[in-house]
Design an enzyme around this catalytic site. Structure first.
Site, PDB file in Angstrom:
ATOM      1  N   ASP A   8      24.616 -21.636 -26.121  1.00 38.55           N
ATOM      2  CA  ASP A   8      24.346 -21.572 -24.656  1.00 38.55           C
ATOM      3  C   ASP A   8      23.193 -20.556 -24.487  1.00 38.55           C
ATOM      4  O   ASP A   8      23.446 -19.485 -24.761  1.00 38.55           O
ATOM      5  CB  ASP A   8      25.682 -21.315 -23.748  1.00 38.55           C
ATOM      6  CG  ASP A   8      25.270 -21.327 -22.382  1.00 38.55           C
ATOM      7  OD1 ASP A   8      24.225 -21.197 -21.780  1.00 38.55           O
ATOM      8  OD2 ASP A   8      26.281 -21.511 -21.745  1.00 38.55           O
ATOM      9  N   ASP A  93      32.792 -40.875 -21.915  1.00 40.53           N
ATOM     10  CA  ASP A  93      32.795 -41.319 -20.450  1.00 40.53           C
ATOM     11  C   ASP A  93      31.449 -41.432 -19.761  1.00 40.53           C
ATOM     12  O   ASP A  93      31.676 -41.665 -18.479  1.00 40.53           O
ATOM     13  CB  ASP A  93      34.005 -40.627 -19.775  1.00 40.53           C
ATOM     14  CG  ASP A  93      33.687 -39.364 -19.144  1.00 40.53           C
ATOM     15  OD1 ASP A  93      32.475 -38.776 -19.512  1.00 40.53           O
ATOM     16  OD2 ASP A  93      34.209 -39.029 -18.101  1.00 40.53           O
ATOM     17  N   GLU A  98      24.486 -46.665 -16.732  1.00 36.93           N
ATOM     18  CA  GLU A  98      26.012 -46.737 -16.150  1.00 36.93           C
ATOM     19  C   GLU A  98      25.615 -47.578 -14.922  1.00 36.93           C
ATOM     20  O   GLU A  98      24.722 -47.369 -13.736  1.00 36.93           O
ATOM     21  CB  GLU A  98      26.544 -45.471 -15.715  1.00 36.93           C
ATOM     22  CG  GLU A  98      26.503 -44.668 -16.953  1.00 36.93           C
ATOM     23  CD  GLU A  98      27.521 -43.404 -16.709  1.00 36.93           C
ATOM     24  OE1 GLU A  98      27.531 -43.050 -15.323  1.00 36.93           O
ATOM     25  OE2 GLU A  98      27.834 -42.509 -17.629  1.00 36.93           O
ATOM     26  N   HIS A 120      33.315 -43.326 -16.121  1.00 39.46           N
ATOM     27  CA  HIS A 120      32.827 -42.005 -15.628  1.00 39.46           C
ATOM     28  C   HIS A 120      33.386 -41.781 -14.153  1.00 39.46           C
ATOM     29  O   HIS A 120      32.424 -41.924 -13.212  1.00 39.46           O
ATOM     30  CB  HIS A 120      31.218 -42.032 -15.859  1.00 39.46           C
ATOM     31  CG  HIS A 120      30.513 -40.738 -15.239  1.00 39.46           C
ATOM     32  ND1 HIS A 120      29.256 -40.570 -15.452  1.00 39.46           N
ATOM     33  CD2 HIS A 120      31.062 -39.417 -15.168  1.00 39.46           C
ATOM     34  CE1 HIS A 120      29.195 -39.291 -14.940  1.00 39.46           C
ATOM     35  NE2 HIS A 120      30.230 -38.669 -15.067  1.00 39.46           N
TER      36      HIS A 120
END
Length: 169
Positions: A8, A93, A98, A120
């Protein structure tokens, strides 16, 4: 008993230590992960973050989980890695398209025996909406009291002093 590794660019080592997380370079994380979960936003810099080269660095026993955003993992490269037994399994997911529709790569991923897929909609439940609202309110209060935001994408850009200057009261 799990050793937690993370990459990160915005997390401080102090914050990571408090969470019992070890910050490591992405290459080290890829080489060591048994379970790799993706928790990032989709930007031009994260699109394709896990492509063929990165997937090749993973252990063949790795389990890959993406419930962040579609497009972060190169789906064609993931499908190849699954077919070649270079990735043991995946849970998804999110997809680059999509709903996935008739896209042949996405259909093949959804139908792959070592892939678990779900729609999702994780944040669409009433409980999730309540928790998100409470979390946002708590973070705003923390920043207004002089603290730092916990999960702001633009954390390095907005400092508490700046926010205090913007307060209308």
């Amino acid at each position: 008993g799990m050793r937690l590794l993370a990459t990160d660019p915005y997390a401080s080592p102090e914050t990571a230590r408090k969470l019992n997380v070890e910050l490591v370079p992405l290459a080290d994380l890829l080489a060591q992960a048994d379970f790799l979960t993706v928790h990032t936003v989709l930007t031009t810099g994260t699109r394709g973050l896990l492509g063929a080269d990165e997937l090749a660095r993973l252990k063949p026993s790795v389990r890959l989980i993406n419930c962040a955003r579609g497009g972060i993992i190169d789906e064609a490269a993931l499908l190849d890695a699954l077919r070649e037994d270079r990735v043991a399994g995946a849970a998804l997911d999110v997809f680059s398209k999509e709903p996935p529709g008739d896209d042949p790569t996405l259909r093949a991923l959804i139908e792959h025996p070592r892939v678990i897929t779900t729609p999702h909609l994780g944040a669409s439940t009433e409980e999730a909406q309540v928790h998100v609202a409470l979390d946002v309110a708590e973070q705003i209060e923390e920043v207004l009291r002089g603290g730092s935001p916990r999960a702001a994408v633009n954390a390095p850009l907005i400092l508490p002093e700046t926010l205090r200057q913007l307060q209308p009261w």
